[in-house]
Design a protein around this motif. Sequence first.
Motif, short mmCIF file in Angstrom:
data_model
loop_
_atom_site.label_atom_id
_atom_site.label_comp_id
_atom_site.label_asym_id
_atom_site.label_seq_id
_atom_site.Cartn_x
_atom_site.Cartn_y
_atom_site.Cartn_z
N PHE A 172 4.24 -4.92 -10.70
CA PHE A 172 3.87 -6.15 -11.53
C PHE A 172 2.69 -5.96 -12.55
O PHE A 172 1.96 -5.03 -12.15
N LYS A 173 2.46 -6.68 -13.48
CA LYS A 173 1.71 -6.52 -14.45
C LYS A 173 0.50 -7.65 -14.48
O LYS A 173 0.75 -8.78 -14.49
N ILE A 174 -1.03 -7.15 -14.26
CA ILE A 174 -1.93 -8.25 -13.87
C ILE A 174 -2.90 -8.01 -14.90
O ILE A 174 -3.39 -6.60 -15.34
N GLN A 175 -3.36 -9.10 -15.59
CA GLN A 175 -4.50 -8.83 -16.44
C GLN A 175 -5.83 -9.20 -15.64
O GLN A 175 -6.04 -10.23 -15.20
N THR A 176 -6.72 -8.24 -15.76
CA THR A 176 -7.92 -8.25 -15.08
C THR A 176 -9.22 -8.49 -16.21
O THR A 176 -8.71 -7.97 -17.57
N ALA A 177 -10.27 -8.42 -15.84
CA ALA A 177 -11.29 -8.58 -16.75
C ALA A 177 -11.63 -7.30 -17.38
O ALA A 177 -12.21 -7.12 -18.38
N ASP A 178 -11.01 -6.01 -16.69
CA ASP A 178 -11.31 -4.82 -17.20
C ASP A 178 -10.07 -4.24 -17.95
O ASP A 178 -10.00 -2.94 -18.20
N GLY A 179 -8.99 -5.10 -18.09
CA GLY A 179 -7.93 -4.64 -18.73
C GLY A 179 -6.86 -4.78 -17.61
O GLY A 179 -6.80 -5.49 -16.61
N GLU A 180 -5.36 -4.23 -18.41
CA GLU A 180 -4.28 -4.33 -17.63
C GLU A 180 -4.32 -3.50 -16.56
O GLU A 180 -4.55 -2.33 -16.51
N ARG A 181 -3.87 -3.89 -15.33
CA ARG A 181 -3.48 -3.31 -14.06
C ARG A 181 -2.24 -3.62 -13.59
O ARG A 181 -1.41 -4.40 -13.97
N TYR A 182 -1.77 -2.60 -12.50
CA TYR A 182 -0.53 -2.88 -12.13
C TYR A 182 -0.51 -2.70 -10.44
O TYR A 182 -1.60 -2.16 -9.71
N THR A 183 0.76 -3.45 -9.84
CA THR A 183 0.31 -3.67 -8.66
C THR A 183 1.80 -3.73 -7.84
O THR A 183 2.71 -4.23 -8.54
N PHE A 216 0.71 -1.20 -0.27
CA PHE A 216 0.05 -0.07 -0.20
C PHE A 216 0.96 1.06 -0.02
O PHE A 216 1.99 1.35 0.59
N LYS A 217 0.39 2.47 -0.62
CA LYS A 217 0.97 3.49 -0.72
C LYS A 217 0.35 4.63 -0.05
O LYS A 217 -0.68 4.68 -0.39
N VAL A 218 1.02 5.37 0.88
CA VAL A 218 0.25 6.41 1.50
C VAL A 218 -0.18 7.32 0.66
O VAL A 218 0.37 7.69 -0.28
N GLU A 219 -1.29 8.01 1.08
CA GLU A 219 -2.08 9.30 0.19
C GLU A 219 -2.15 10.38 0.94
O GLU A 219 -2.11 10.23 2.18
N ARG A 246 -3.78 5.58 -11.28
CA ARG A 246 -4.89 5.76 -10.60
C ARG A 246 -5.32 4.50 -9.77
O ARG A 246 -5.46 3.32 -10.19
N LYS A 247 -5.63 4.67 -8.63
CA LYS A 247 -6.00 3.66 -7.89
C LYS A 247 -7.46 2.93 -8.27
O LYS A 247 -8.43 3.72 -8.56
N ASP A 248 -7.35 1.42 -8.39
CA ASP A 248 -8.58 0.85 -9.05
C ASP A 248 -9.20 -0.29 -8.11
O ASP A 248 -9.94 -1.01 -8.62
N GLY A 249 -8.82 -0.18 -6.76
CA GLY A 249 -9.51 -1.31 -6.04
C GLY A 249 -8.59 -2.41 -5.88
O GLY A 249 -7.77 -2.60 -6.96
N ASP A 250 -8.90 -3.27 -4.83
CA ASP A 250 -8.08 -4.62 -4.77
C ASP A 250 -6.31 -4.31 -4.78
O ASP A 250 -5.68 -5.26 -5.37
N ASN A 251 -6.06 -3.23 -4.37
CA ASN A 251 -4.44 -2.79 -4.36
C ASN A 251 -3.94 -2.85 -5.93
O ASN A 251 -2.85 -3.04 -6.07
N LEU A 252 -4.90 -2.35 -6.68
CA LEU A 252 -4.35 -2.29 -8.14
C LEU A 252 -4.59 -1.06 -8.61
O LEU A 252 -4.94 0.05 -8.04
#
Length: 244
Positions: free
Chosen positions: A92-103, A34-37, A170-176
């Motif tokens: 890390f590069k993650i493939q989700t149902a809504d497209g590519e995400r990063y975490t 998690f990154k502080v905001e 931008r934060k997209d939920g689930d730490n992505l």
Amino acid sequence: MDNAMYVVLSRQMTLRRELDVVANNLANADTTGFKVEALQVRTDTQAPARMADGPKTLKFVLDDEVVRDFTQGSMQQTGGTFDLGIDGRGFFKIQTADGERYTRDGRFTLSPEGKLTTQDGDPVMGDGGEIVLDPAQGPVNIAPDGSISQGPQRVGKVAVVDFSDLSVLRKDGDNLFRNVSNLQPTTATAAQVRQGMLEGSNVNSILQVTRLIEISRSYESMAKSIDNTSDLSRRAVERLGRVA
């Protein structure tokens, strides 16, 4: 005097928003990667208002946006085969149902089909696509450059990417995070993957608790200012009524 109340109220509203941000930081003090905001505020200058002692320019306080500090958190030893931490700048590069995400959250696992996935079942991407492993081939070793091997055989490589401008995330939920621009990620050549380790949150709980107290006191001060202004208006009306 009503104008003064509106200005104070605008600041009070941003303090409530900032309170939510700080409370969220504290709630995620133990969340992996998690990154502080922090909330950025700005003043919005309005046209001069007619006051008793002449026209005055009003400056309302508005919340601008939430920004993140991507400073690396401390590395924590877990010993998990598929627990991966990034030492350095990258995602890390993650493939989700809504497209590519990063975490930065490397709590990965192996699906029944042998795919390396997140805790939610989204595939972790490698240089050549999804990473598929065969447990029957032996123990999995992941090198600092992300290369995956089972015994003497190299079977894939975990992709670690970076952005020249981190503000596009931008934060997209689930730490992505999602990329909200046309800026394309590049390979994070300076980052190293640490197998059996996870990156902790970069939240400093003491600083956040201190900020929470400061916000609470400022909010109470604004509330008193509104009460005082309202009381002043009431007494002014009462005096005018007696003169009449």
